[in-house]
Design an enzyme around this catalytic site. Structure first.
Site, PDB file in Angstrom:
ATOM      1  N   LYS A  10       9.648  -0.137  -3.689  1.00 13.16           N
ATOM      2  CA  LYS A  10       8.663  -1.174  -4.028  1.00 13.16           C
ATOM      3  C   LYS A  10       7.951  -0.838  -5.339  1.00 13.16           C
ATOM      4  CE  LYS A  10       7.789  -4.413  -2.131  1.00 13.16           C
ATOM      5  NZ  LYS A  10       8.408  -5.746  -2.318  1.00 13.16           N
TER       6      LYS A  10
ATOM      7  N   ASP B 171       0.822  -1.209   0.000  1.00 14.07           N
ATOM      8  CA  ASP B 171       0.000   0.000   0.000  1.00 14.07           C
ATOM      9  C   ASP B 171       0.860   1.265   0.000  1.00 14.07           C
ATOM     10  OD1 ASP B 171       0.570  -1.081   2.715  1.00 14.07           O
ATOM     11  OD2 ASP B 171      -0.296   0.803   3.404  1.00 14.07           O
TER      12      ASP B 171
ATOM     13  N   TYR C  20      11.034   3.501   1.183  1.00 18.21           N
ATOM     14  CA  TYR C  20      10.583   2.105   1.081  1.00 18.21           C
ATOM     15  C   TYR C  20       9.541   1.958  -0.028  1.00 18.21           C
ATOM     16  CZ  TYR C  20       7.537  -1.868   2.103  1.00 18.21           C
ATOM     17  OH  TYR C  20       6.749  -2.995   1.995  1.00 18.21           O
TER      18      TYR C  20
END
Length: 282
Positions: free
Chosen positions: A129, A102, A125
């Site tokens: 991703k 998410d 992060y």
């Protein structure tokens, strides 16, 4: 079917291995000790020799705050690791499932993000991703990208375990109440991933247990089900500063999952089964 799973020492990889074995598949897994996914030659040699029918890539650098400082390490695992695995998946003609997050969204607004909404990560992060997602899409014609949130499982640390540990010494806790999302039980997710790679229903999916809650509401339900007498005070994100910004809105729509597979059970039900699994529901 022969399935290779990365990150088997983590919460999700551990349960994906179990789910695959329960289905009678040939399961092969590696933790970072067995395979360093940041080394291209190692990845190519390992997977080429194995020749799996599918790869479920669960390994990731997930220390959200540390990622702001350890940028090289985070990039090496989340971006290069995904790249090397996608490349060798193409070479051996293996189906590829990439686990995303998410955190690829900015968490603005109140509406749930759909699978096709614009991505805009607010931390390092999430940025790595998303780069991993893009590399998978550039490298492979067909892929499963599965975005998940708020993961909890038996094999590893998570919010549920943290709350239960704190309940041993505290009768009152302040927990963030303005970040909203969906908890995800790795047992439910693992079964879905094993189901997915048996099909050709490729694409981007959102997969978490059904229903939304805040971290404070999640904590309250944990203590209720575990029969712990702890008062939860909901606080704001600004009252609990962290190095990396968290998305306040982690709601995700699951239209594609509902149309192609099935929705996962409500998070409260998942929590109940998890507490039974770890023998901590009172």
């Amino acid at each position: 079917m022969k399935i290779f799973v990365t990150g088997i020492s983590g919460q999700l990889g551990y349960d994906v291995m179990k789910a695959g074995l329960a289905n009678g598949f040939e399961m092969f897994g590696a933790s970072s000790k067995e395979l360093d996914i940041t080394k291209e030659t190692d990845v190519e040699n390992y997977v080429t020799k194995l020749k799996p029918d599918a790869i479920i890539h669960c390994a990731a650098y997930t220390a959200v705050d540390l990622a702001e400082d350890e940028t090289e390490q985070c990039y090496a695992v989340n971006v290069n690791g995904a790249k090397y695995l996608a490349q060798v998946a193409k070479k051996v003609n293996a189906k590829f499932a990439y686990i995303s997050t998410d955190y690829v969204f900015d968490g603005q607004g109140k509406a749930a993000f759909s699978e096709v909404d614009s991505t805009n990560p607010i931390g390092y992060y999430g940025t790595t991703k998303l780069l991993g997602e893009q590399i998978v899409q550039e490298t492979l014609e067909n892929y499963f990208i599965v975005r998940i949130s708020w993961v909890f499982g038996k094999n590893g640390n998570n919010f549920v375990k943290t709350m239960l540990k704190l309940s041993e010494s505290r009768k009152e806790l302040n927990v963030v109440g303005d970040q909203i999302g969906s908890p995800t039980y790795t047992v439910d997710l693992a079964k879905l991933l094993i189901e997915m790679v048996q099909t050709n229903k490729y694409g981007i999916y959102h997969a978490s247990n059904e229903g939304f809650c805040s971290w404070a509401e999640f904590a309250t339900e944990i203590f209720k089900q575990a029969r712990k007498d702890v008062t939860v005070n909901a606080i704001t994100t600004s009252e609990y500063p962290t190095k990396a910004k968290r998305p306040e809105n982690s709601r995700m729509r699951k239209d594609k999952l509902a149309s192609e597979f099935h929705l996962l059970p409500p998070w409260q039900d998942a929590l109940n089964r998890y507490l039974k699994e770890i023998n901590l529901n009172g």
